[in-house]
Design a protein around this motif. Structure first.
Motif, PDB file in Angstrom:
ATOM      1  N   ILE A 277       0.718  -1.213   0.063  1.00 18.76           N
ATOM      2  CA  ILE A 277      -0.068   0.014  -0.065  1.00 18.76           C
ATOM      3  C   ILE A 277       1.026   1.300   0.028  1.00 18.76           C
ATOM      4  O   ILE A 277       2.077   1.175   0.466  1.00 18.76           O
ATOM      5  CB  ILE A 277      -0.938   0.141   1.380  1.00 18.76           C
ATOM      6  CG1 ILE A 277      -0.215  -0.070   2.606  1.00 18.76           C
ATOM      7  CG2 ILE A 277      -2.004  -1.060   1.056  1.00 18.76           C
ATOM      8  CD1 ILE A 277      -1.072  -0.177   3.831  1.00 18.76           C
ATOM      9  N   GLY A 278       0.464   2.277  -0.389  1.00 21.66           N
ATOM     10  CA  GLY A 278       1.073   3.715  -0.405  1.00 21.66           C
ATOM     11  C   GLY A 278       0.897   4.371   0.843  1.00 21.66           C
ATOM     12  O   GLY A 278       0.269   3.711   1.935  1.00 21.66           O
TER      13      GLY A 278
ATOM     14  N   ILE B 188      -1.501   0.156  -7.768  1.00 19.98           N
ATOM     15  CA  ILE B 188      -1.237   0.771  -6.402  1.00 19.98           C
ATOM     16  C   ILE B 188      -0.997   2.216  -6.761  1.00 19.98           C
ATOM     17  O   ILE B 188      -1.294   3.014  -6.002  1.00 19.98           O
ATOM     18  CB  ILE B 188       0.100   0.292  -5.657  1.00 19.98           C
ATOM     19  CG1 ILE B 188       0.043  -1.190  -5.281  1.00 19.98           C
ATOM     20  CG2 ILE B 188       0.288   0.961  -4.310  1.00 19.98           C
ATOM     21  CD1 ILE B 188       1.280  -1.846  -4.640  1.00 19.98           C
ATOM     22  N   PHE B 189      -0.310   2.546  -7.831  1.00 22.11           N
ATOM     23  CA  PHE B 189      -0.117   4.013  -8.421  1.00 22.11           C
ATOM     24  C   PHE B 189      -1.448   4.439  -8.270  1.00 22.11           C
ATOM     25  O   PHE B 189      -1.560   5.702  -7.986  1.00 22.11           O
ATOM     26  CB  PHE B 189       0.693   4.083  -9.482  1.00 22.11           C
ATOM     27  CG  PHE B 189       0.714   5.199 -10.159  1.00 22.11           C
ATOM     28  CD1 PHE B 189       1.810   6.200  -9.677  1.00 22.11           C
ATOM     29  CD2 PHE B 189      -0.343   5.867 -10.993  1.00 22.11           C
ATOM     30  CE1 PHE B 189       2.120   7.603 -10.332  1.00 22.11           C
ATOM     31  CE2 PHE B 189       0.099   7.121 -11.323  1.00 22.11           C
ATOM     32  CZ  PHE B 189       0.874   8.009 -11.079  1.00 22.11           C
ATOM     33  N   ALA B 190      -2.299   3.877  -9.052  1.00 24.08           N
ATOM     34  CA  ALA B 190      -3.764   4.547  -9.146  1.00 24.08           C
ATOM     35  C   ALA B 190      -4.504   4.854  -7.982  1.00 24.08           C
ATOM     36  O   ALA B 190      -5.067   5.825  -7.796  1.00 24.08           O
ATOM     37  CB  ALA B 190      -4.589   3.491 -10.148  1.00 24.08           C
ATOM     38  N   GLN B 191      -4.313   3.865  -6.818  1.00 24.87           N
ATOM     39  CA  GLN B 191      -4.807   4.225  -5.390  1.00 24.87           C
ATOM     40  C   GLN B 191      -4.278   5.523  -4.869  1.00 24.87           C
ATOM     41  O   GLN B 191      -4.690   6.151  -4.386  1.00 24.87           O
ATOM     42  CB  GLN B 191      -4.878   2.990  -4.647  1.00 24.87           C
ATOM     43  CG  GLN B 191      -5.645   1.908  -5.137  1.00 24.87           C
ATOM     44  CD  GLN B 191      -6.347   1.177  -4.110  1.00 24.87           C
ATOM     45  OE1 GLN B 191      -6.215   1.530  -2.912  1.00 24.87           O
ATOM     46  NE2 GLN B 191      -7.084  -0.117  -4.538  1.00 24.87           N
ATOM     47  N   ASN B 192      -2.935   5.340  -5.033  1.00 24.72           N
ATOM     48  CA  ASN B 192      -2.118   6.484  -4.424  1.00 24.72           C
ATOM     49  C   ASN B 192      -2.583   7.982  -5.060  1.00 24.72           C
ATOM     50  O   ASN B 192      -2.627   9.039  -4.313  1.00 24.72           O
ATOM     51  CB  ASN B 192      -0.537   6.250  -4.451  1.00 24.72           C
ATOM     52  CG  ASN B 192      -0.010   5.170  -3.723  1.00 24.72           C
ATOM     53  OD1 ASN B 192      -0.829   4.708  -2.774  1.00 24.72           O
ATOM     54  ND2 ASN B 192       1.105   4.838  -3.995  1.00 24.72           N
ATOM     55  N   ALA B 193      -2.794   7.874  -6.426  1.00 23.44           N
ATOM     56  CA  ALA B 193      -3.086   9.200  -7.121  1.00 23.44           C
ATOM     57  C   ALA B 193      -4.446   9.473  -6.440  1.00 23.44           C
ATOM     58  O   ALA B 193      -4.538  10.853  -6.271  1.00 23.44           O
ATOM     59  CB  ALA B 193      -3.070   8.767  -8.597  1.00 23.44           C
TER      60      ALA B 193
END
Ligand code: SF4
Lengths: 470, 210
Positions: free
Chosen positions: A145-146, B106-111
């Motif tokens: 997760i980020g 994960i990038f898309a969620q972070n965005a």
């Protein structure tokens, strides 16, 4: 009779706190691992004046920035020292257990969690690191997760997620001698593509996977993310339960027996339906190396790198040209004719005891033609390897035997591949500059890295195995 | 989080696939605090050579595109690591929307969590738009998140985005506040979960050794 369920569905539904009308679920997190890179999340939490909801379910590990040499001295680079100190301060302040730099259990988070028995079947596990997929090897639902999500978990022990699609990848057959989990993983990635599993949770199955040790399953699940899948998992079985028995944080005695009984139910039902099914023949997988700049640029060691002039699709041809150009490899060159400058054995993909044994089996009584670094996955693995005399084999071969951490996988502790150099590496990402600006990375198994070391170029491990126990 | 409804701005084409998080923000900048602003090192190794000189052929180095707020990129943008700092770098530079055929999960969620729109269109549409903005770099591209459309040149394209993400971006929602409203359910769940799966709690308390 209720609807047959996949393992993914079972794990999902046992962790679902609520589901919103739009289909997003709030999931309960059983285990949360944090590392030096989690500092953004701690800052976000503090900025909101909040504290950690469940410190007892959160564990810190110092791995990304820790030095692998000269640990007796203070860390020379002040910025790196600050990262390690920062983790210590954040975990202390929040009453989170930490496997810190000087802890005898320290290591890479994805090695330490399983090794300590913190990673168990049936758990939902998250960490601010994409290779959290590793823990799926135990039949856990584990994903990276980020920072904002890490902060959310710290504050609430929950996470909003949309249910992924389910994908089953089956590999059946008997892997040939010299072929291991890393080769299987690279074969899968080459087959589905670096983004082929996007939006999917992967379950690995089939007879080839079933015979893998826990170390092998971890290597495989670790690489799920390199196929675009956020998580990968293997249903737990006797191999899993055997590995966990007696681990420090795992259930003991009656609790262990009751747990294994519950864990035994964690398998996809026979009739369960997957959104995608992929099958590979495990009998024909050869040792594989990558030649380009994404993990799906992977080919059997006896192949040649692609020739862009023979590629019909202009977009693909341009990609091939750029990748070969960065890697400084002539079109159509035989993989075994590519000379290397150094080797690295380590990372959360391939640094467990079995990986070190596989490399040492090739290196014993031989000398590496290039310099190289061996960084065990944890301080415990390091002690075990030294107990077995593996450190001697690496040293006698001319490789450096170091302490444990992420090291040259990502280079942020200062262990870098110099610009322009070519490294045969047991890591997981061959992205441009991953091991340092201008570094060129070839991914392969520990045994294949050892074969490259003693050959001075990319090489097939199989002839080097003659008369030896792999 | 800042709301995103509509945006008209210059768009920069980056016609490469697999622009992973290591390319967006090289790992050596991960220790920078957000307050330092990560925009200056966005795409560092693609934008600059080892001596710190601008690479002429990297589109973002064209004067016209330095003020772009939209990126038109290839397949699998933001694949790789979970580093949210890759999103911070794009945002801090000034980007508010990336258009691509696919994104790392994960990038898309972070965005979304940072107000950056990830607009999914087909490969052909990306090629089309990249050609349009290349031949007419000054002309703004318009993103309408509510209608899920992109106006570029004289054409209008529909784009896809996860409906939940879209809602969140449109409203500038904050996850943590939302979760708070479920506090009672969470407490109840955690008690029941511990009873159902006693083995899920670590067998012993952690100890701190640093
Ligand atoms: S070893 Fe590499 S891939 Fe694994 S956690 Fe560390 S940096 Fe990430």
């Amino acid at each position: 009779m209720s609807e047959p369920q996949t393992l993914v569905d079972k794990l999902w539904s046992t962790h679902e706190v609520v589901r919103r009308d739009d289909g997003t679920s709030l999931l309960w997190v059983d285990r949360h691992y944090v590392h030096e890179g989690s500092f953004h999340a701690f800052s976000q939490m503090k900025a909101r004046g909040r504290t950690v909801a469940e410190p007892g379910l959160t564990f810190g590990v110092a791995d990304h920035y820790v030095p692998t040499r000269g640990r007796d001295h203070a860390i020379a680079n002040p910025e790196i020292a600050a990262m390690v100190r920062n983790l210590e301060a954040n975990t202390t302040e929040s009453h989170i257990a930490l496997f810190g730099l000087r802890d005898p259990r320290q290591g890479i988070v994805h090695v330490v969690g399983p090794e300590q028995g913190l990673t168990l079947p049936g758990l939902l596990i998250v960490c601010g690191d994409s290779h959290t997929s590793t823990h799926g090897a135990f039949g856990a639902y584990a994903f990276g997760i980020g920072a904002s999500e890490v902060a959310h978990v710290l504050m609430t022990q929950t996470l909003w997620q949309k249910r992924p699609k389910r994908m089953r990848i089956s590999v059946d057959g008997t892997a040939t001698v010299g072929v291991g989990a890393k080769d299987i993983a690279l074969a899968i990635i080459a087959h589905v593509g670096a983004d082929g599993a996007q939006g999917h949770a992967i379950e690995f199955g089939g007879s080839t996977i079933r015979t893998l040790s826990m170390e092998g399953r971890m290597t495989l699940c670790n690489m799920s993310i390199e196929a675009g899948g956020r998580c990968g998992m293997v249903a737990p079985d006797a191999t899993t339960f055997g590995y966990l028995k007696g681990r420090p944080y795992a259930p003991e005695g009656d609790a262990y027996d009751r747990a294994t009984e519950a864990w035994s139910a964690l398998a996809s039902d026979a009739e369960a339906r997957f959104d995608r099914e992929i099958t590979l023949d495990g009998n024909v997988i050869a040792p594989i190396v990558t030649w380009g700049t994404t993990p799906d640029d992977a080919l059997p060691i006896d192949a040649r790198v692609p020739d862009p002039s023979r590629e019909g699709d202009p977009v693909r041809a341009k990609y091939l040209r750029d990748a070969l150009d960065y890697m400084a490899i002539a079109p159509g060159k035989k993989l075994t004719e590519i000379p290397i400058d150094r080797v690295f054995i380590g990372s959360c993909t391939n640094s467990r005891i079995e990986d070190l044994r596989a490399a040492a089996a090739i290196l014993a009584g031989r000398v590496s033609k290039v310099p190289g670094l061996v960084s065990p996955g944890s301080s415990s693995v390091k002690r075990q390897a030294e107990g077995e005399g593996l450190d001697r084999i690496f040293r006698d071969a001319g490789l450096e035997w170091a302490d444990s951490g992420c090291s040259m996988c990502v280079g942020i502790n200062g262990d870098l591949v110099p610009s322009g150099e070519r490294c045969a590496s047991t890591t997981n990402r061959n992205f441009r500059g991953r091991q340092g600006p201008g570094a060129r990375t070839h991914l392969m198994s520990p045994a294949m890295v050892a074969a490259a070391a003693v050959s001075g170029h990319l090489a097939d491990v199989r002839p080097l195995l003659a008369g030896r126990k792999p | 989080m800042e709301k995103f409804v509509q945006l008209s701005a210059k768009a920069c084409p980056l016609p490469f696939s697999n622009l992973n998080t290591d390319q967006i923000l090289p790992a050596r900048y991960l220790k920078w605090p957000r307050s330092k602003g990560l925009g200056t090192v966005l795409f560092q190794d693609l934008r600059f050579d080892a001596d710190g000189n601008q690479k002429k052929d990297f589109p973002l180095n064209q004067l016209l595109w330095q003020s772009a707020k939209i990126l038109v990129a290839g397949r699998n943008f933001g694949g790789g690591s979970s580093r949210e700092a890759a999103v911070y770098a794009l945002y801090d530079y000034g980007f508010r929307c990336v258009i691509a055929p696919s994104f790392g999960d994960i990038f898309a969620q972070n965005a979304v969590k940072n107000g950056l729109v990830t607009a999914v269109v087909s490969d052909a549409d990306v090629a089309d738009m990249a050609a349009a903005v290349s031949s007419n770099p000054e002309r703004p591209v318009t993103i309408d998140l509510d209608r899920r459309t992109i106006v570029c040149g004289d054409r209008t394209y529909a784009f896809e985005i996860d409906p939940v993400s879209r809602n969140q971006l449109l409203n500038g929602w904050d996850d943590v506040d939302l979760t708070e409203s479920y506090r009672d359910q969470i407490v109840r769940f955690s008690i029941e979960h511990r009873a159902r799966q006693p083995w899920a709690v670590p067998a012993r308390a952690g100890t701190q050794v640093s």
